[in-house]
Design an enzyme around this catalytic site. Structure first.
Site, PDB file in Angstrom:
ATOM      1  N   ARG A  37      13.872  13.343  26.508  1.00 31.82           N
ATOM      2  CA  ARG A  37      12.841  14.338  26.148  1.00 31.82           C
ATOM      3  C   ARG A  37      12.983  15.578  27.036  1.00 31.82           C
ATOM      4  O   ARG A  37      12.803  16.698  26.591  1.00 31.82           O
ATOM      5  CB  ARG A  37      11.436  13.733  26.278  1.00 31.82           C
ATOM      6  CG  ARG A  37      10.335  14.771  26.186  1.00 31.82           C
ATOM      7  CD  ARG A  37       8.949  14.201  25.935  1.00 31.82           C
ATOM      8  NE  ARG A  37       8.662  13.017  26.706  1.00 31.82           N
ATOM      9  CZ  ARG A  37       8.365  12.976  28.020  1.00 31.82           C
ATOM     10  NH1 ARG A  37       8.340  14.090  28.730  1.00 31.82           N
ATOM     11  NH2 ARG A  37       8.121  11.832  28.620  1.00 31.82           N
ATOM     12  N   TYR A  88       3.598  34.382   8.533  1.00 31.12           N
ATOM     13  CA  TYR A  88       3.864  33.111   7.832  1.00 31.12           C
ATOM     14  C   TYR A  88       2.583  32.263   7.799  1.00 31.12           C
ATOM     15  O   TYR A  88       1.895  32.123   8.813  1.00 31.12           O
ATOM     16  CB  TYR A  88       5.011  32.376   8.546  1.00 31.12           C
ATOM     17  CG  TYR A  88       5.135  30.936   8.137  1.00 31.12           C
ATOM     18  CD1 TYR A  88       5.442  30.600   6.828  1.00 31.12           C
ATOM     19  CD2 TYR A  88       4.909  29.908   9.044  1.00 31.12           C
ATOM     20  CE1 TYR A  88       5.531  29.270   6.436  1.00 31.12           C
ATOM     21  CE2 TYR A  88       5.000  28.582   8.660  1.00 31.12           C
ATOM     22  CZ  TYR A  88       5.306  28.274   7.353  1.00 31.12           C
ATOM     23  OH  TYR A  88       5.377  26.951   6.969  1.00 31.12           O
ATOM     24  N   ASP A 106       9.184  36.827  15.365  1.00 31.22           N
ATOM     25  CA  ASP A 106       9.692  35.697  14.588  1.00 31.22           C
ATOM     26  C   ASP A 106      10.842  36.247  13.742  1.00 31.22           C
ATOM     27  O   ASP A 106      10.635  36.982  12.771  1.00 31.22           O
ATOM     28  CB  ASP A 106       8.566  35.129  13.707  1.00 31.22           C
ATOM     29  CG  ASP A 106       9.027  33.930  12.889  1.00 31.22           C
ATOM     30  OD1 ASP A 106      10.245  33.812  12.640  1.00 31.22           O
ATOM     31  OD2 ASP A 106       8.168  33.139  12.463  1.00 31.22           O
ATOM     32  N   LYS A 117      15.757  27.223   8.709  1.00 34.23           N
ATOM     33  CA  LYS A 117      16.188  28.189   7.696  1.00 34.23           C
ATOM     34  C   LYS A 117      17.660  28.580   7.940  1.00 34.23           C
ATOM     35  O   LYS A 117      18.516  27.735   7.870  1.00 34.23           O
ATOM     36  CB  LYS A 117      15.240  29.391   7.711  1.00 34.23           C
ATOM     37  CG  LYS A 117      13.747  28.986   7.694  1.00 34.23           C
ATOM     38  CD  LYS A 117      13.404  28.248   6.429  1.00 34.23           C
ATOM     39  CE  LYS A 117      11.975  27.736   6.304  1.00 34.23           C
ATOM     40  NZ  LYS A 117      11.093  27.607   7.393  1.00 34.23           N
TER      41      LYS A 117
HETATM   42  C1  LIG Z   1       8.918  32.991   9.173  1.00 32.94           C
HETATM   43  C2  LIG Z   1       8.646  31.538   9.474  1.00 32.94           C
HETATM   44  N1  LIG Z   1       8.297  31.184  10.708  1.00 32.94           N
HETATM   45  C3  LIG Z   1       8.039  29.884  11.032  1.00 32.94           C
HETATM   46  C4  LIG Z   1       8.114  28.893  10.084  1.00 32.94           C
HETATM   47  C5  LIG Z   1       7.795  27.466  10.451  1.00 32.94           C
HETATM   48  O1  LIG Z   1       8.968  26.738  10.586  1.00 32.94           O
HETATM   49  P1  LIG Z   1       9.097  25.164  10.291  1.00 32.94           P
HETATM   50  O2  LIG Z   1       8.919  24.961   8.817  1.00 32.94           O
HETATM   51  O3  LIG Z   1      10.468  24.841  10.803  1.00 32.94           O
HETATM   52  O4  LIG Z   1       8.015  24.484  11.063  1.00 32.94           O
HETATM   53  C6  LIG Z   1       8.485  29.225   8.771  1.00 32.94           C
HETATM   54  C7  LIG Z   1       8.579  28.183   7.723  1.00 32.94           C
HETATM   55  O5  LIG Z   1       8.694  28.460   6.555  1.00 32.94           O
HETATM   56  C8  LIG Z   1       8.758  30.590   8.460  1.00 32.94           C
HETATM   57  O6  LIG Z   1       9.106  30.968   7.221  1.00 32.94           O
END
Ligand SMILES: Cc1ncc(COP(=O)(O)O)c(C=O)c1O
Length: 440
Positions: free
Chosen positions: A72, A125, A202, A227
């Site tokens: 961990r 998001y 992000d 992604k």
């Molecule tokens: C721009 C963005 N940030 C964060 C996330 C969250 O990521 P995760 O689905 O890996 O938890 C997403 C998920 O779609 C996203 O599109």
């Protein structure tokens, strides 16, 4: 262990607080993607790292070990991936990987402590919005001011900032309407404000290939590695990357990473690192294909509006151009002969409004052969979705209307299939969707 041959790749790395960094900044993005964090195994010569499933590591005396005690806290595959990420996100020195993008968000927001204030882009998001407003608000008294950071002028941003503002949260482009935030402009306002909030970007939609927010002055970059970075729709994972001067912040977040324990498995880390090795190739193809599809949509009589910031006709096309990372700018320049109108590849996400509404959109999803109706994005395969009823269904209709997320808005994650096949698929599906409704 045999001495490392002079001039080998390993020889060109130094350890920085446990994180390896390439000594040769002239190594290009693709070279770093393939090599950093992927030194041949000194004991076996294996070119690809082994997957280290052990949860615990032998100590030769208490505290005398090879850098790993318990999986961990640190695991060889996670550390290798973190090295890769800290190198790929230009301007980065440290990376920390988490079990999902959302676990990454949660850890960053928890690091702000009790009763902090943050400013966030208003169409953040949905999962991030949910964590800010329904988890961090209840559990730690976090207050979030949501602001249209694309259009807010300096006075409006300053008016939103308070003496206790600790963070500005940016996504650019936003999801699904691809609004563009001018990152250096927001960084400038943050740095000049007495509360000196950190700026987090992000960077999931652009990936480290198209945009380098740390080079634009941001303090933290966050990715849902689920992604583009992993890129094969088979891993859920997240990460943050920090620049060299944020060593104290890195230590604090690493402490939380270990204490909260929302860490990725060795196998997922290995998969994500394998995916990252081809990030540059995939992102170029995603961008080329997305531009082809966006152009076809622009010409289509069945489409009311196309949103792709790489199109010369996009109102904030110049902001998109300015936001390109140095490596993406070189790629875009090399592609310019194919794009005499000034359009350029800018990631793989394209949104458009179909003529008609929900019925036509549903028929479109039923008619595509290569675009699969599914949430998520960034994988090699093309996906299509209706944000109003899928990814953004939890946003109240009034709020969705303000953000321009109607029943006619379709979001495409354009994959790396043959671009001409994707164009033909979109064209035939549009015809079937809208002409079908005309005949009805
Ligand atoms: C721009 C963005 N940030 C964060 C996330 C969250 O990521 P995760 O689905 O890996 O938890 C997403 C998920 O779609 C996203 O599109």
């Amino acid at each position: 262990m045999a001495p490392i041959a002079l001039g080998s790749l390993s020889d060109r790395h130094v350890h920085l607080n446990g994180i390896k960094k390439p000594e040769q900044p002239q190594d290009g993005f693709g070279t770093r993607a393939v090599h950093v964090g992927s030194d041949p195994d000194p004991s076996t010569g294996a070119v690809i790292p082994a997957i280290s499933l052990s949860t615990t590591y032998k100590q030769h005396g208490i505290g005398n070990h090879k850098g790993f005690e318990y999986s961990r806290s640190a695991n060889p595959n996670r550390s290798a991936l973190e090295q890769t990420l800290s190198s790929l996100e230009s301007g980065g020195a440290y990376a920390l990987a988490f079990a999902s993008g959302s676990a990454t968000t949660a850890t960053v927001l928890q690091s702000l402590g009790h009763n902090a204030h943050i400013v966030s882009v208003n169409d953040v998001y949905g999962g991030t919005f949910r964590y800010m407003t329904r988890v961090a608000k209840e559990n730690q008294g976090l207050e979030t001011t949501f602001l249209d950071l694309e259009n807010a002028d300096e006075a409006q941003v300053n008016a939103a900032l308070r003496h206790d503002t600790k963070l500005i949260w940016i996504e650019s482009p936003t999801n699904p309407t691809l609004r563009l935030i001018d990152i250096p402009r927001i960084v400038g306002i943050a740095k000049a404000h007495p509360s000196h909030p950190l700026v987090l970007v992000d960077n999931t939609f652009m990936s480290p290939f198209y945009s380098s927010p740390l080079l634009q002055g941001a303090d933290i970059v966050l990715h849902s590695l689920t992604k583009y970075v992993n890129g094969h729709s088979d891993v859920v994972m997240g990460a943050i990357i920090l620049p060299q001067h944020h060593v104290a912040l890195r230590d604090h977040l690493a402490f939380l990473q270990n204490s909260i324990g929302a860490v990725p498995s060795a196998y997922d880390s290995w998969l994500a690192q394998r995916g990252a090795k081809t990030l540059h190739l995939r992102m170029k193809e995603h961008g080329r294909n997305a531009l082809l599809v966006a152009r076809a949509l622009e010409k289509s009589p069945y489409v009311k509006e196309v949103i792709y910031p790489g199109l010369a006709s996009h109102p904030r096309h110049e902001v998109a151009r300015r936001s390109l990372s140095p490596h993406a700018a070189r790629f875009v320049q090399a592609e310019s002969d194919h794009n005499p109108d000034g359009s350029f590849p800018y990631g793989g996400m394209v949104s458009f409004r179909i003529s008609g509404g929900l019925e036509e959109a549903q028929r479109f999803f039923g008619a595509t052969r290569l675009f699969t109706l599914a949430e998520s994005l960034g994988g090699v395969e093309s996906l299509a979705e209706l944000p109003a009823l899928m990814t953004h269904g939890s946003i109240p209709p009034a709020e969705r209307a303000i953000l321009g997320i109607g029943d006619d808005l379709i979001r495409l994650s354009v994959g790396i299939e043959e671009g001409t096949d994707l164009v033909l698929d979109v064209e035939q599906a549009l015809r079937a969707a809208v002409e079908g409704s005309l005949r009805a």
